[in-house]
Scaffold this motif. Structure first.
Motif, PDB file in Angstrom:
ATOM      1  N   ALA A  76       3.466 -11.231   7.626  1.00  0.00           N
ATOM      2  CA  ALA A  76       3.273  -9.988   6.841  1.00  0.00           C
ATOM      3  C   ALA A  76       4.414  -9.281   6.255  1.00  0.00           C
ATOM      4  O   ALA A  76       5.577  -9.326   6.863  1.00  0.00           O
ATOM      5  N   GLY A  77       4.227  -8.672   5.051  1.00  0.00           N
ATOM      6  CA  GLY A  77       5.584  -8.157   4.588  1.00  0.00           C
ATOM      7  C   GLY A  77       5.232  -6.915   3.798  1.00  0.00           C
ATOM      8  O   GLY A  77       4.080  -6.384   3.843  1.00  0.00           O
ATOM      9  N   VAL A  78       5.920  -6.082   3.145  1.00  0.00           N
ATOM     10  CA  VAL A  78       6.064  -5.060   2.466  1.00  0.00           C
ATOM     11  C   VAL A  78       6.636  -5.052   1.127  1.00  0.00           C
ATOM     12  O   VAL A  78       7.663  -5.882   1.220  1.00  0.00           O
ATOM     13  N   GLN A  79       6.134  -4.317   0.198  1.00  0.00           N
ATOM     14  CA  GLN A  79       6.709  -4.185  -1.234  1.00  0.00           C
ATOM     15  C   GLN A  79       7.294  -2.831  -1.285  1.00  0.00           C
ATOM     16  O   GLN A  79       6.366  -1.999  -1.226  1.00  0.00           O
ATOM     17  N   MET A  80       8.384  -2.799  -1.845  1.00  0.00           N
ATOM     18  CA  MET A  80       9.056  -1.683  -2.158  1.00  0.00           C
ATOM     19  C   MET A  80       9.590  -1.479  -3.684  1.00  0.00           C
ATOM     20  O   MET A  80      10.120  -2.545  -4.172  1.00  0.00           O
ATOM     21  N   ILE A  81       9.342  -0.276  -4.434  1.00  0.00           N
ATOM     22  CA  ILE A  81       9.836  -0.390  -5.638  1.00  0.00           C
ATOM     23  C   ILE A  81      10.871   1.059  -6.078  1.00  0.00           C
ATOM     24  O   ILE A  81      10.799   1.869  -5.139  1.00  0.00           O
ATOM     25  N   GLY A  82      11.529   0.654  -6.798  1.00  0.00           N
ATOM     26  CA  GLY A  82      12.744   1.584  -7.038  1.00  0.00           C
ATOM     27  C   GLY A  82      12.610   2.202  -8.537  1.00  0.00           C
ATOM     28  O   GLY A  82      13.354   2.460  -9.351  1.00  0.00           O
ATOM     29  N   GLN A  83      11.328   2.854  -8.606  1.00  0.00           N
ATOM     30  CA  GLN A  83      11.021   3.584  -9.812  1.00  0.00           C
ATOM     31  C   GLN A  83      11.609   4.866 -10.164  1.00  0.00           C
ATOM     32  O   GLN A  83      11.763   5.261 -11.324  1.00  0.00           O
ATOM     33  N   SER A  84      12.354   5.471  -9.175  1.00  0.00           N
ATOM     34  CA  SER A  84      12.862   6.659  -9.321  1.00  0.00           C
ATOM     35  C   SER A  84      14.180   6.836  -8.718  1.00  0.00           C
ATOM     36  O   SER A  84      14.973   7.661  -8.537  1.00  0.00           O
ATOM     37  N   MET A  85      14.901   5.497  -8.535  1.00  0.00           N
ATOM     38  CA  MET A  85      16.189   5.285  -7.651  1.00  0.00           C
ATOM     39  C   MET A  85      17.239   5.372  -8.889  1.00  0.00           C
ATOM     40  O   MET A  85      17.062   5.080 -10.099  1.00  0.00           O
ATOM     41  N   THR A  86      18.392   5.346  -8.356  1.00  0.00           N
ATOM     42  CA  THR A  86      19.815   5.368  -9.293  1.00  0.00           C
ATOM     43  C   THR A  86      20.693   4.239  -8.632  1.00  0.00           C
ATOM     44  O   THR A  86      21.033   4.251  -7.421  1.00  0.00           O
ATOM     45  N   GLY A  87      20.906   3.284  -9.186  1.00  0.00           N
ATOM     46  CA  GLY A  87      21.844   2.198  -8.806  1.00  0.00           C
ATOM     47  C   GLY A  87      23.379   2.669  -8.907  1.00  0.00           C
ATOM     48  O   GLY A  87      23.703   3.728  -9.598  1.00  0.00           O
ATOM     49  N   TYR A 200      16.231   0.766   2.876  1.00  0.00           N
ATOM     50  CA  TYR A 200      15.870   0.684   1.471  1.00  0.00           C
ATOM     51  C   TYR A 200      15.275   1.742   0.978  1.00  0.00           C
ATOM     52  O   TYR A 200      15.175   2.303   0.105  1.00  0.00           O
ATOM     53  N   GLY A 201      14.427   2.783   1.830  1.00  0.00           N
ATOM     54  CA  GLY A 201      13.884   4.089   1.689  1.00  0.00           C
ATOM     55  C   GLY A 201      15.123   5.020   1.603  1.00  0.00           C
ATOM     56  O   GLY A 201      14.885   5.775   0.598  1.00  0.00           O
ATOM     57  N   ARG A 202      15.999   4.915   2.270  1.00  0.00           N
ATOM     58  CA  ARG A 202      17.270   5.844   1.968  1.00  0.00           C
ATOM     59  C   ARG A 202      18.016   5.591   0.506  1.00  0.00           C
ATOM     60  O   ARG A 202      18.598   6.408  -0.040  1.00  0.00           O
ATOM     61  N   LEU A 203      17.863   4.266   0.182  1.00  0.00           N
ATOM     62  CA  LEU A 203      18.441   3.780  -1.077  1.00  0.00           C
ATOM     63  C   LEU A 203      17.579   4.469  -2.267  1.00  0.00           C
ATOM     64  O   LEU A 203      18.140   4.255  -3.319  1.00  0.00           O
TER      65      LEU A 203
END
Length: 222
Positions: A76-87, A200-203
């Protein structure tokens, strides 16, 4: 597209890495263990898959094989997207190339980030951080690339160097390169890795859905 990322990659930007037959495709085993079907609910796609491999790892929200295939493992896994993040670029990160693969494989063996093979580096840009003695102690890179999206993968740190934020720094640096191309980053992690999910949420990554990583084996020739 993100619900079937491997198909979107192998039928799109990463078609050059695909061994394909009809509605099925897979990466070369030296690159990655993953395969994909245009529609995992279509028995005809599974018949196409059987022409190129007897074993396969597929990912998606839910996958049930037809008669003639059996499930051997489900993670089981989760997918996370960085749609509004800043690298964030990292001045200490170095670009890793084919010449670094032996060290990368040694780090993977110590850190166990998930599937990484001797040609995985071909899939995209990989960055690493070295210690004062020049030893590779952390890395992250790009894996699945679909139209408009690229996956951040192989995020790992040598156990001796954990707790220093190296994985977070490299994740942001890889994401910065993806964003600079006008694409968006996404990633996967196992469902019970709560520390990674929080990090990853904090990022700036946001949960976009639950997925499975499922292994299958063909049991019949029909």
């Amino acid at each position: 597209m993100l619900k079937n990322p491997v198909w979107a990659a192998l039928a799109g930007p990463q078609a050059c890495f695909a061994e394909a037959a009809g509605d099925a495709a897979r990466y070369s085993p030296e690159i990655a263990p993953f395969a994909a079907l245009r529609d995992p609910a279509d028995p005809a796609a599974w018949r196409d898959l059987a022409t190129i491999t007897d074993v396969a790892v597929l990912t998606g929200p839910s996958i049930t094989p037809p008669t003639g295939w059996e499930t051997t493992e489900v993670l089981a896994g989760v997918q996370m997207i960085g749609q509004s993040m800043t690298g964030v670029d990292d001045p200490d990160a170095v670009v890793l190339t084919e010449a670094d693969v032996p060290e990368m494989l040694e780090l993977v063996a110590r850190a166990q980030p998930g599937p990484f093979r001797k040609r995985t580096v071909d899939l995209g840009r990989h960055l690493g951080i070295r210690d004062d003695d020049g030893r590779l102690v952390a890395m992250a890179g790009e894996r699945f690339r679909l139209p408009g999206w690229t996956e951040v993968s192989a995020v790992c740190t040598d156990p001796e160097f954990r707790g220093k934020g190296l994985g977070a720094r490299l994740t942001l640096a890889v994401a910065a390169g993806i964003l600079a191309r006008g694409e968006l980053p996404f990633l996967h992690t196992v469902h019970d890795n709560e520390d990674a999910i929080r990090l990853y949420g904090r990022l700036g990554f946001e949960h976009s859905g639950d997925v499975v990583f499922a292994s299958f084996r063909r049991t019949a020739t029909s």
